[in-house]
Design a protein around this motif. Structure first.
Motif, PDB file in Angstrom:
ATOM      1  N   ASN A 141       0.881  -1.168   0.000  1.00 58.71           N
ATOM      2  CA  ASN A 141       0.000   0.000   0.000  1.00 58.71           C
ATOM      3  C   ASN A 141       0.918   1.217   0.000  1.00 58.71           C
ATOM      4  N   HIS A 142       1.188   1.721  -1.202  1.00 60.04           N
ATOM      5  CA  HIS A 142       2.230   2.744  -1.374  1.00 60.04           C
ATOM      6  C   HIS A 142       1.597   4.033  -1.874  1.00 60.04           C
ATOM      7  N   ASN A 143       1.988   5.155  -1.256  1.00 61.23           N
ATOM      8  CA  ASN A 143       1.417   6.443  -1.665  1.00 61.23           C
ATOM      9  C   ASN A 143       2.342   7.248  -2.567  1.00 61.23           C
ATOM     10  N   GLY A 144       3.440   6.633  -3.010  1.00 56.73           N
ATOM     11  CA  GLY A 144       4.378   7.325  -3.879  1.00 56.73           C
ATOM     12  C   GLY A 144       5.564   7.888  -3.145  1.00 56.73           C
ATOM     13  N   ALA A 145       5.399   8.146  -1.851  1.00 63.87           N
ATOM     14  CA  ALA A 145       6.494   8.663  -1.039  1.00 63.87           C
ATOM     15  C   ALA A 145       7.016   7.614  -0.074  1.00 63.87           C
ATOM     16  N   ALA A 146       6.109   6.792   0.430  1.00 68.93           N
ATOM     17  CA  ALA A 146       6.516   5.773   1.398  1.00 68.93           C
ATOM     18  C   ALA A 146       5.521   4.622   1.381  1.00 68.93           C
ATOM     19  N   SER A 147       6.006   3.483   1.806  1.00 70.53           N
ATOM     20  CA  SER A 147       5.145   2.311   1.893  1.00 70.53           C
ATOM     21  C   SER A 147       4.341   2.361   3.186  1.00 70.53           C
ATOM     22  N   ILE A 149      -3.958   2.608 -19.661  1.00 71.29           N
ATOM     23  CA  ILE A 149      -2.797   3.391 -19.232  1.00 71.29           C
ATOM     24  C   ILE A 149      -3.245   4.652 -18.510  1.00 71.29           C
ATOM     25  N   TYR A 150      -4.311   5.269 -18.990  1.00 74.03           N
ATOM     26  CA  TYR A 150      -4.815   6.458 -18.274  1.00 74.03           C
ATOM     27  C   TYR A 150      -5.357   6.062 -16.905  1.00 74.03           C
ATOM     28  N   ALA A 210      -2.542   6.067  -9.772  1.00 75.96           N
ATOM     29  CA  ALA A 210      -1.247   6.296  -9.139  1.00 75.96           C
ATOM     30  C   ALA A 210      -1.025   7.765  -8.776  1.00 75.96           C
ATOM     31  N   PHE A 211      -1.305   8.672  -9.712  1.00 74.07           N
ATOM     32  CA  PHE A 211      -0.917  10.067  -9.510  1.00 74.07           C
ATOM     33  C   PHE A 211      -2.061  10.972  -9.057  1.00 74.07           C
ATOM     34  N   LYS A 212      -3.277  10.581  -9.305  1.00 73.42           N
ATOM     35  CA  LYS A 212      -4.410  11.398  -8.877  1.00 73.42           C
ATOM     36  C   LYS A 212      -4.946  10.984  -7.514  1.00 73.42           C
TER      37      LYS A 212
END
Length: 294
Positions: free
Chosen positions: A39-45, A249-250, A256-258
């Protein structure tokens, strides 16, 4: 001994590309897979979740709706884009020198334009509700009842994106087919002409069979390129209206990013990677199975 040195020479030329491919493609899959198990938010797990992201992906209605949109775009490219580019190549082969020179410029022009320019051109110049060319032509012909908000209508948004994509790559694919046609020995056509074969018969029995290697290349490029479509969707509709134009892909990008669900986005990416490999394998196995020599 000669064969040994020949194989070593081939290895020397293959090795640099293989190393780069391994570093930037194969190796990058490993951290993506590890992240997909978290469960990853992009900065940390935020903890390990095992294969929950994969289960969530495969049971998500949004994921399968994105699949439907993606494969509809692929179908439109294969049904309209590839046959259209082949037809243009056949016509170009019979055109004069001036027409060929003009077409080469016109065919390559959309390729040198960025996807942003092409997307905005179709959004503002073609499909805009108020000033777009399409609605303006329909109004001028007295067909006001056919005008609509093309990119805001769930029934027309995917065909509109497909039109923009096909327009940008139609010329390039036609030049690839044209190059393949020019490589076919003229003696074949001369013999066919003596036997009374016209343009249609010569195209069906000589040109198309001898173009199978080029057709395989174009087919793989068109299929994988359309499967990986993202930029056109982001620029023209941002996935809207609602989820009506989201591709896989969208959807990966959105999750991931939104929504900062990077583990979920990585799971989508890896599942879809396997799909792309599968289709590339199928095309490579069943199209142009035997090498052509002439």
């Amino acid at each position: 001994m000669k064969s040994f040195y020949s194989n070593r020479a081939k290895l020397v030329f293959i090795l640099p590309g293989f190393i780069l491919f391994t570093l930037f493609v194969v190796y990058s899959i490993i951290p993506c897979f590890i992240m997909s198990l978290q469960n990853h938010n992009g900065a940390a797990s935020l903890g390990w979740v095992g294969f929950d992201n994969y289960i969530t992906t495969l049971t998500s209605p949004a994921f399968w709706e994105a699949h439907k949109n993606t494969y509809l775009l692929v179908a439109l490219e294969l049904i309209i884009g590839i046959p259209g580019s082949l037809l243009l190549a056949l016509m170009l082969d019979r055109a004069g020198k001036v027409a060929k020179a003009i077409y080469r410029f016109a065919a390559l022009f959309p390729i040198v334009l960025s996807v942003t320019v092409v997307g905005k051109f179709f959004v503002l110049g073609i499909f805009d509700t108020n000033v777009g060319l399409l609605n303006s032509v329909l109004n001028a012909l007295g067909l006001e009842n056919l005008t609509r908000s093309w990119l805001s209508n769930p029934d027309t948004v995917i065909p509109c994106i497909a039109i923009a994509y096909i327009w940008q790559f139609l010329g390039m694919n036609s030049l690839l087919f044209y190059t393949g046609i020019r490589a076919i020995p003229g003696e074949f056509y001369e013999a066919a002409l003596i036997d009374g074969a016209g343009f249609l018969k010569a195209s069906l029995h000589i040109t198309l069979p001898l173009l199978q290697d080029v057709f395989k290349y174009v087919l793989i490029g068109a299929t994988i390129g359309t499967l990986g479509m993202y930029a056109q969707v982001d620029i023209m509709t941002a996935g809207g209206p609602g989820r009506a134009s989201r591709t896989v892909i969208y959807e990966m990008y959105y999750q991931a990013f939104k929504t900062s669900r990077f583990g979920y986005g990585c799971a989508i990416a890896l599942i879809f990677l396997l799909e792309c490999i599968f289709w590339a394998f199928i095309i490579n196995k069943y199209v142009a199975r035997e090498p052509i020599e002439y």
